[in-house]
Design an enzyme around this catalytic site. Structure first.
Site, PDB file in Angstrom:
ATOM      1  N   CYS A   1       0.888  -1.165   0.083  1.00 25.27           N
ATOM      2  CA  CYS A   1      -0.112  -0.030   0.045  1.00 25.27           C
ATOM      3  C   CYS A   1       0.912   1.196   0.042  1.00 25.27           C
ATOM      4  O   CYS A   1       1.248   1.703   1.106  1.00 25.27           O
ATOM      5  CB  CYS A   1      -0.985  -0.159   1.182  1.00 25.27           C
ATOM      6  SG  CYS A   1      -1.966  -1.497   1.451  1.00 25.27           S
ATOM      7  N   ALA A   2       1.641   1.573  -1.233  1.00 25.13           N
ATOM      8  CA  ALA A   2       2.644   2.552  -1.351  1.00 25.13           C
ATOM      9  C   ALA A   2       2.283   3.858  -1.170  1.00 25.13           C
ATOM     10  O   ALA A   2       3.195   4.732  -0.622  1.00 25.13           O
ATOM     11  CB  ALA A   2       3.455   2.211  -2.434  1.00 25.13           C
TER      12      ALA A   2
ATOM     13  N   PRO B   1       1.522   7.579  -0.392  1.00 25.34           N
ATOM     14  CA  PRO B   1       1.991   8.689  -1.335  1.00 25.34           C
ATOM     15  C   PRO B   1       3.332   8.230  -1.928  1.00 25.34           C
ATOM     16  O   PRO B   1       3.783   8.792  -2.841  1.00 25.34           O
ATOM     17  CB  PRO B   1       1.823   9.822  -0.840  1.00 25.34           C
ATOM     18  CG  PRO B   1       2.145   9.800   0.685  1.00 25.34           C
ATOM     19  CD  PRO B   1       1.532   8.133   1.053  1.00 25.34           C
ATOM     20  N   GLY B   2       4.112   7.444  -1.294  1.00 24.00           N
ATOM     21  CA  GLY B   2       5.274   7.007  -2.162  1.00 24.00           C
ATOM     22  C   GLY B   2       6.482   7.306  -0.909  1.00 24.00           C
ATOM     23  O   GLY B   2       7.766   6.910  -1.408  1.00 24.00           O
ATOM     24  N   GLY B   3       6.460   7.918  -0.008  1.00 23.74           N
ATOM     25  CA  GLY B   3       7.400   8.133   0.952  1.00 23.74           C
ATOM     26  C   GLY B   3       8.472   6.924   1.547  1.00 23.74           C
ATOM     27  O   GLY B   3       9.460   7.086   1.648  1.00 23.74           O
TER      28      GLY B   3
ATOM     29  N   ASP C   1      -0.700   0.004  -5.102  1.00 20.15           N
ATOM     30  CA  ASP C   1      -1.935   0.694  -4.479  1.00 20.15           C
ATOM     31  C   ASP C   1      -3.104   0.272  -5.366  1.00 20.15           C
ATOM     32  O   ASP C   1      -3.200   0.136  -6.458  1.00 20.15           O
ATOM     33  CB  ASP C   1      -1.682   2.078  -4.080  1.00 20.15           C
ATOM     34  CG  ASP C   1      -2.193   2.469  -2.867  1.00 20.15           C
ATOM     35  OD1 ASP C   1      -3.269   2.294  -2.643  1.00 20.15           O
ATOM     36  OD2 ASP C   1      -1.463   3.172  -2.063  1.00 20.15           O
TER      37      ASP C   1
ATOM     38  N   ARG D   1      -4.057   7.343  -6.090  1.00 22.28           N
ATOM     39  CA  ARG D   1      -3.067   6.970  -5.352  1.00 22.28           C
ATOM     40  C   ARG D   1      -1.811   6.606  -6.057  1.00 22.28           C
ATOM     41  O   ARG D   1      -0.703   7.105  -5.645  1.00 22.28           O
ATOM     42  CB  ARG D   1      -3.520   6.076  -4.132  1.00 22.28           C
ATOM     43  CG  ARG D   1      -4.827   6.280  -3.566  1.00 22.28           C
ATOM     44  CD  ARG D   1      -5.012   5.267  -2.433  1.00 22.28           C
ATOM     45  NE  ARG D   1      -3.971   5.064  -1.556  1.00 22.28           N
ATOM     46  CZ  ARG D   1      -3.656   5.874  -0.409  1.00 22.28           C
ATOM     47  NH1 ARG D   1      -4.596   6.685  -0.076  1.00 22.28           N
ATOM     48  NH2 ARG D   1      -2.890   5.359   0.339  1.00 22.28           N
TER      49      ARG D   1
ATOM     50  N   GLY E   1      -4.164  -5.046  -2.975  1.00 20.71           N
ATOM     51  CA  GLY E   1      -3.078  -6.067  -2.222  1.00 20.71           C
ATOM     52  C   GLY E   1      -3.627  -7.371  -2.187  1.00 20.71           C
ATOM     53  O   GLY E   1      -2.522  -8.428  -1.859  1.00 20.71           O
TER      54      GLY E   1
ATOM     55  N   CYS F   1      -0.588   4.396  11.028  1.00 18.87           N
ATOM     56  CA  CYS F   1      -0.317   5.866  11.820  1.00 18.87           C
ATOM     57  C   CYS F   1      -1.717   6.109  12.443  1.00 18.87           C
ATOM     58  O   CYS F   1      -2.279   7.078  12.596  1.00 18.87           O
ATOM     59  CB  CYS F   1      -0.085   6.840  10.769  1.00 18.87           C
ATOM     60  SG  CYS F   1      -1.431   7.079   9.427  1.00 18.87           S
TER      61      CYS F   1
END
Length: 528
Positions: A325-326, A328-330, A348, A353, A382, A452
């Site tokens: 689940c990448a 926004p890519g950080g 994603d 996204r 996923g 998070c």
């Protein structure tokens, strides 16, 4: 005639004036009036109400501090782009007070190691002193018994036994003689070297000794037992046993399957990964990143706690990594900055996204041809990925309630009235993603689950659900890695949640002096 007309006109005007007074209407306030807006509840308000009601019961007295940090400005770290002007940027950021987090970790690790060695040595010395006192007391008791066997038990004029008087005098003479000899030898040594003799205790502090084979004489072991001593590293039949702590209500019934937990004492920081932040208590912020000589941005700003799941993943040279689940890519960018993966798939579920992932890659990487055989961006659920035994590292950074975002942004807020059903189904979706990742990863591979959110249901609860699902549906064996010891050095930077009843993972708590997180992560290794 003229007068009558004037009178009539005056009367008509008075009637119209009075009519206009009585016909006045009060216009009602529109829905956008400030008074209406002040009473309206927005998604951020509903999120705060929910957290106050739920998290107060979970965190108790810690919740007011966490709440204040969540509502305060966020703290970021700067991930240096190795494909930009990295050396210049590191120097510039250090000049404004930023510090390399790897340097902080390594220094703290050495300090902890030194303190543990000192504490271990102190305990061993105390153990030796206690055994010495026991041996001395046993020798005195044995000597007294020998004297009593040689001399009849008679009372002296002072009321004490003769054997005791003889023993005391003998012990006193002996001790005085030994003391005098030691003093004479010490004086001679002191005069010879010109230095005062060190005490026994101070000498022992510097001496090398081995406490692993100390035997307590009170235990009754014979001398032959010393040669039969074999250290036991684990109890037979207890390899998979762990203490089952009381879980949060909804998952309490799911504790009837085995879970293996092992300690993980190492936390390796890749040498090529450079992350800068301001030390604890420093609330300075980084300037916006700029493009360098290679036309890519020089650093990426992200929540400092987001670094931990990537470090826990333990990416090594040649690894094949899936970021399930990448967006926004950080975290995908973090993995690339290690310069280790031979293959990285950023996946994603939605096009919007994956577009964000493409944007990050375009801003921070140049020469697309260089990455065409190494970096792939895919758009799939996923749970539908079917590439078994392809990846040996999988990051499952699942969609969640995103607690901090939910308290600050009304747009795309999970607490919107129309998204209630979606929010209630989040744990089930998270457990399905994690259990599927455990089925995809190669035997011996690592899966790191992260959110998070502060929610125990989305964190330890989901891990528990996924482990149970894998146990029921497959013969896969999974070990949960307890990283408590490995995470000790990072507590100079992060506020970790202790004594919260966490059974599987670790939680970074928002805290004003180091306002990162919230972030939960759990490391799992598939062994079969």
């Amino acid at each position: 005639m003229y007068t009558n007309n004037c009178v009539i006109n005056t009367v008509c005007r008075n009637i119209l004036f009075r009519s206009s007074i009585y016909m006045q209407r009060r216009w009602k306030s529109k829905k956008v009036h400030w008074s209406v807006l002040a009473k309206k509840k927005y998604p951020v308000d509903k999120a705060l109400e929910h957290f106050d009601d739920f998290y107060k019961t979970v965190f108790g007295r810690k919740w007011p501090s966490i709440r204040l940090a969540l509502l305060s400005p966020h703290k970021y770290c700067a991930v240096i782009n190795n494909f930009g002007d990295s050396d210049t940027v590191v120097s510039d950021l250090q000049n404004i007070g930023a510090m390399n987090i790897r340097t902080l970790f390594e220094l703290e690790k050495e300090n902890i190691k030194t303190k543990k060695n000192e504490e271990r040595r102190r305990r061993d010395l105390e153990k030796i002193f206690k055994l010495d006192r026991k041996l001395e007391q046993m020798a005195i008791t044995k000597q007294q018994e020998e004297f009593e066997s040689l001399y009849p038990h008679r009372e002296s004029s002072e009321g004490t036994s003769v054997s005791a008087d003889i023993l005391n005098r003998s012990s006193s003479d002996t001790s005085h003689g030994i003391s005098d000899n030691i003093n004479r030898e010490d004086d001679a040594e002191s005069n010879r070297d010109g230095m005062s003799q060190k005490s026994l205790q101070s000498s022992l502090r510097e001496a090398e000794f081995d406490s692993h084979r100390l035997i307590d004489p009170a235990s009754g072991l014979s001398a032959g037992a010393l040669y039969e001593y074999v250290p036991a590293t684990r109890l037979k039949g207890m390899e998979d046993w762990i203490v089952e702590s009381q879980h949060y209500g909804y998952y309490r019934k799911d504790t009837d399957f085995p879970v293996c937990v092992e300690s993980d004492n190492d936390f390796i920081f890749p040498v090529h990964l450079q992350v800068l932040l301001f030390e604890r208590g420093n609330i300075s912020s980084f300037p916006s990143p700029k493009r360098g000589s290679t036309d890519v941005l020089n650093y990426y700003l992200m929540d400092g706690a987001s670094l931990l799941p990537v470090l826990a993943l333990g990416v090594n040279p040649g690894d094949r990594v899936l970021d399930m689940c990448a967006a926004p890519g950080g975290k995908s960018l973090l993995i690339l900055q290690t310069l280790f993966p031979a293959r990285l798939v950023c996946n994603d579920v939605r096009e919007s996204r994956t577009n964000r992932i493409h944007a990050v890659i375009k801003q921070y990487l140049y020469n697309d041809d260089m990455w065409k055989n190494q970096l792939f961006i895919t758009q799939r659920d996923g749970r539908d990925i079917d590439e078994c035994d392809v990846y040996n590292k999988i990051l499952v950074d699942v969609p969640c309630t995103t607690d901090r975002h939910s308290l600050h942004e009304n747009d795309n807020n999970i607490f919107k009235p129309g998204r209630t059903k979606e929010r209630l189904q989040i744990p089930e979706m998270q457990a399905e993603l994690l259990s599927h990742a455990l089925k995809l990863v190669q035997p011996g591979g690592t899966v790191v689950y992260s959110t998070c959110s502060l929610s125990p249901i989305q964190n330890d609860g989901v891990v528990h659900m996924a482990l149970r699902k894998v146990w029921e549906e497959t013969d896969i064996q999974v070990i949960v890695k307890d990283m408590t010891a490995a995470l000790e050095p990072i507590e100079c930077v992060y506020k970790l949640g202790h004594d919260l009843g966490l059974k599987y993972g670790h939680l970074v708590l928002p805290f004003i002096p180091c306002n990162f997180g919230p972030l939960y992560f759990c490391k799992l290794v598939r062994t079969k």
